[in-house]
Design a protein around this motif. Sequence first.
Motif, PDB file in Angstrom:
ATOM      1  N   HIS A   1      -8.023  -7.333  -0.298  1.00  0.00           N
ATOM      2  CA  HIS A   1      -7.851  -7.985  -1.299  1.00  0.00           C
ATOM      3  C   HIS A   1      -8.691  -9.006  -1.539  1.00  0.00           C
TER       4      HIS A   1
ATOM      5  N   ASP B   1      -7.582  -2.353   4.222  1.00  0.00           N
ATOM      6  CA  ASP B   1      -7.337  -3.896   4.541  1.00  0.00           C
ATOM      7  C   ASP B   1      -7.910  -4.162   5.948  1.00  0.00           C
TER       8      ASP B   1
ATOM      9  N   HIS C   1       0.788  -1.208   0.087  1.00  0.00           N
ATOM     10  CA  HIS C   1       0.113  -0.005  -0.002  1.00  0.00           C
ATOM     11  C   HIS C   1       0.841   1.310  -0.039  1.00  0.00           C
TER      12      HIS C   1
HETATM   13 ZN   LIG Z   1      -2.777  -5.080   1.453  1.00  0.00          ZN
END
Ligand SMILES: [Zn+2]
Length: 365
Positions: A260, A221, A76
Amino acid sequence: VTPFGRDLPRPSPDEAVVYLLGPGVGESVVIALPDGRFVLIDVCRSGHTNLPLALLDHLGAGRLDLLVVTHPDLDHVRGLAEVITKRRPHELWRYPLEASIRDFVAAWGKSQGRGQLVADLRVMTDYMHTADGDVSSAAYGNLEWRPSASYTVTALAPTEYDKDRAMRVLHRRLTSAPRELGAWMKRMEVCGAAAAGDAPNVLSVAVVLELGSQRVLFGGDVLRGAPSPKSGWKGVLRLLAKHHRQHLLEDLVGVKVAHHGSRGAFDATVWALHSKTTKTVALVAPFSASRLPDAVTLRDLKRFARRLLVSAPHPQLLELADAAGWSPAPVQVLSESMAPLVGLRLSARGAPAQWFATTTAATFS
Ligand SMILES: [Zn+2]
């Protein structure tokens, strides 16, 4: 040479455009607003190309109004230094506990030979100590960006509970030997159900964009978290309900799927809200070819999402998605585009949102 085609959708006074870039490792979101402002959430690279920087250039963005750094994992922040140096964002929201996390990541990065991560974070630290920009630590409910009456970006995570949880573990671990840090990452003490290596996720920022009556969630996340009802997505939801702001997670036009598309980030209660009256569009940047969303998560997404857009295609993904009940959907436009990219066009006048993808992405309905 731009990795983006001429026919890539662009913002206009009537339309905002959300772009999710994900070359397979790393992810980044560019939000182009109808009034010419730009928001960037995280940074990723593909080879030598800093994808969000290339996209901002391609779109002719002369400015970066808000940069959100969700958490300090390499996937990131790769290329963060370049973005900050070249664009000097007007405002920067970063994950909390920056000093502790920086020390921890620096120690871990050193022990693992990940000098680039350390260097990227150092540039962010330097930036924070200059008067150039406005830097804030983001957490549930503490930040709202509303430079125009027509849209708002609100910070939704992490919760205080998760901040405290991370703080305790971080401080304990910072006093341990550097070579133990890797083992700590693997033991998942902070992140609960997440996979190894994702320890900073407990501090991941999530934000929601409201444009008129349309809402898009950028889940960072953020994970399901610890068993406590105060942790992870259930913690966020609990606070929103308490403050009568549950609508921020309800009836979403689109969701940048958290982490993800991992199993550890999928929360059915929260997804039921996202698609309370109409199914939403799910946008996924897979972590890598070997870390695709699994068959169970793809099946769960099928229950709540009407379309699945994945920023990078893999032969195995087609098989997994097929097994989960998804059918391949045609890529509609952008034949000239090369970078894997999926996105949403949001009408400022309330017309239905539209999706798009490059030929190097995978789309399902
Ligand atoms: Zn990530």
